[in-house]
Design an enzyme around this catalytic site. Sequence first.
Site, mmCIF file in Angstrom:
data_model
loop_
_atom_site.group_PDB
_atom_site.id
_atom_site.type_symbol
_atom_site.label_atom_id
_atom_site.label_comp_id
_atom_site.label_asym_id
_atom_site.label_seq_id
_atom_site.Cartn_x
_atom_site.Cartn_y
_atom_site.Cartn_z
ATOM 1 N N ASP A 182 -23.567 -24.162 32.563
ATOM 2 C CA ASP A 182 -23.305 -24.409 31.374
ATOM 3 C C ASP A 182 -23.664 -22.961 30.618
ATOM 4 O O ASP A 182 -23.289 -22.004 31.083
ATOM 5 C CB ASP A 182 -24.387 -25.409 30.822
ATOM 6 C CG ASP A 182 -23.716 -26.207 29.533
ATOM 7 O OD1 ASP A 182 -23.662 -25.450 28.525
ATOM 8 O OD2 ASP A 182 -23.435 -27.267 29.837
ATOM 9 N N HIS A 215 -25.811 -25.242 23.912
ATOM 10 C CA HIS A 215 -25.198 -26.240 24.589
ATOM 11 C C HIS A 215 -25.934 -26.642 25.663
ATOM 12 O O HIS A 215 -26.469 -27.830 26.064
ATOM 13 C CB HIS A 215 -23.690 -26.053 24.877
ATOM 14 C CG HIS A 215 -23.234 -27.226 25.381
ATOM 15 N ND1 HIS A 215 -22.877 -27.532 26.694
ATOM 16 C CD2 HIS A 215 -22.073 -28.279 24.705
ATOM 17 C CE1 HIS A 215 -22.395 -28.531 26.742
ATOM 18 N NE2 HIS A 215 -21.769 -29.160 25.683
ATOM 19 N N ASP A 355 -14.344 -42.612 35.797
ATOM 20 C CA ASP A 355 -15.288 -43.484 36.508
ATOM 21 C C ASP A 355 -16.227 -44.414 35.540
ATOM 22 O O ASP A 355 -16.225 -45.545 35.805
ATOM 23 C CB ASP A 355 -16.320 -42.657 36.833
ATOM 24 C CG ASP A 355 -15.877 -42.250 38.397
ATOM 25 O OD1 ASP A 355 -15.493 -42.803 39.305
ATOM 26 O OD2 ASP A 355 -15.730 -40.806 38.646
ATOM 27 N N SER A 379 -19.995 -33.914 27.230
ATOM 28 C CA SER A 379 -21.198 -32.992 27.931
ATOM 29 C C SER A 379 -22.349 -34.089 27.584
ATOM 30 O O SER A 379 -22.989 -34.054 28.725
ATOM 31 C CB SER A 379 -21.054 -31.901 26.994
ATOM 32 O OG SER A 379 -20.109 -31.193 26.921
#
Length: 521
Positions: A182, A215, A355, A379
């Site tokens: 990240d 983030h 998924d 995220s």
Amino acid sequence: MLKLLLCPLALLLAATLTASPLPQVLLDGQPCLAGRLMLQLNHPVQSETGSCDDTELDQLLARLGATQIRRHFIRYSGDRDYDRYQLSSFLLVDFQPDADLAALRDLIAKQSSVKHVSADWIAHLNLAPDDTMFPQQWALDNHSQAVTPSGALVGTIGIDIGAPLSWDWVGGESVGLVAILDTGVDPTHGELQDRLLPGFNFIINQPGASDDHGHGTRVAGIIAARGNNALGVAGICWNTQVLPIKVFNALGQGLASAMANGLNFARVSEADVANYSGGLPYVYEPAVTQIEMGRQSGMLTVAAAGNMDTEGIEFPASLETCVAVGACSPCGERASATSCDGESGWGSNWGTGLDLLAPGVRLASTNIASYTTSFNGTSAACAHVSGVALLLASTFPELEPADIHQILQQSALDLGDPGYDRETGWGLLRLDRAISMATPTQMNRVFVTRLPSGLLQLEWAAVPGAQGYNVYRLEEDNSRTLIDVAMDHTSILGAPELRRGKGRYVVTSRLPVPPERRITR
């Protein structure tokens, strides 16, 4: 963590890649780093830098104005799979920033020694803008307390990951290792700092992974913020180690090559789970190789589906070997411009290959030197799945990444149309259901016999359909230590266990994982 063997890596654009926009051009309509191509050759390369070990190709690249040729992947000490997967066959070739990459790619692709040519695609973070603060973690225990931008309270009781009841059993006490690819992680945050390992910055190829964006610290908080400490927020795994890997700069821009190198670093560092909260427009072959290598060696990669509110899962989440995660609203819908949370500016991508969904709207987490309660995007959803996957990996060490991937799918709470659907995948992530599915049947009676040889024999009733048994020693604090994996209903223990065991053993059966339900991509 394995020691890094330093290789000659260029610090090309090092001063600009961390804080300024990446120099980019369009190739096939998508942004990529100006002046760089990735080559995958049909043969391993012995030269560390400056050559493809192919005279004809080297001469062609020289004529085309290549300024540098170097290996894509760092060779780490102890990495036995480096040669097995021929990682030296991946090269990064730099040209002048104004080079015509389309023309160069087409010329190079014609060479017989070249298997694949790609740009170094510009990656983007899958986040949505932060909004007003609200200090409630509905994702862990939903009581209709999420607040919309207009101030209304929304949510459906039970639309959460079922964390509190699960913590009663596992306590959030994961001791595994998660790699967070990240923007880095704030090394001074009190909820995280004591469990951060030395990271690496693959934007400038230097040690260290401090967060200059925020983030990565928010993602880390969802996974690993210290729980039960009367401070801030609780993550899913309270004691896990965190390996910060910086693959995005202060503007939230990243590179495909940085992501692939970050996955390589996570794998050789023996991470249980790699969390990637970004997306790329096209498949990048070096990353495909690393995700497969990681899966074979015990690392599961979890990635965000994308925040464009459109059909189509972004890479690398689009890979069959990667867990693709979309975002769920507090009301149990796919997060979209019209979902109940009022976040109309973005939506979770959807489509075949998704998924499952996880909470991804108006979430509380850590931030640089502070906290936030309005973290949005796939995220954030991806981080929840990584946290649950990490708890499974550390609580049930016998599970392989493929087993965990399947348990995540099959334990999801069905949403939308019955069964698999392209809007919500297999449904909503549920930690409690995943723990229940992963927990093997316990044998209540274990008979212990001392043999004439002085060894101990454990015997128990066979379980129909079992694919083997795990034998645990109960410690004084009632924790379990795996000491044997038996194929039938007996186990012979040697002298060390005679000294330590004190006759307290538990045996569990290993039942077959249900058949694969995943739609092939």
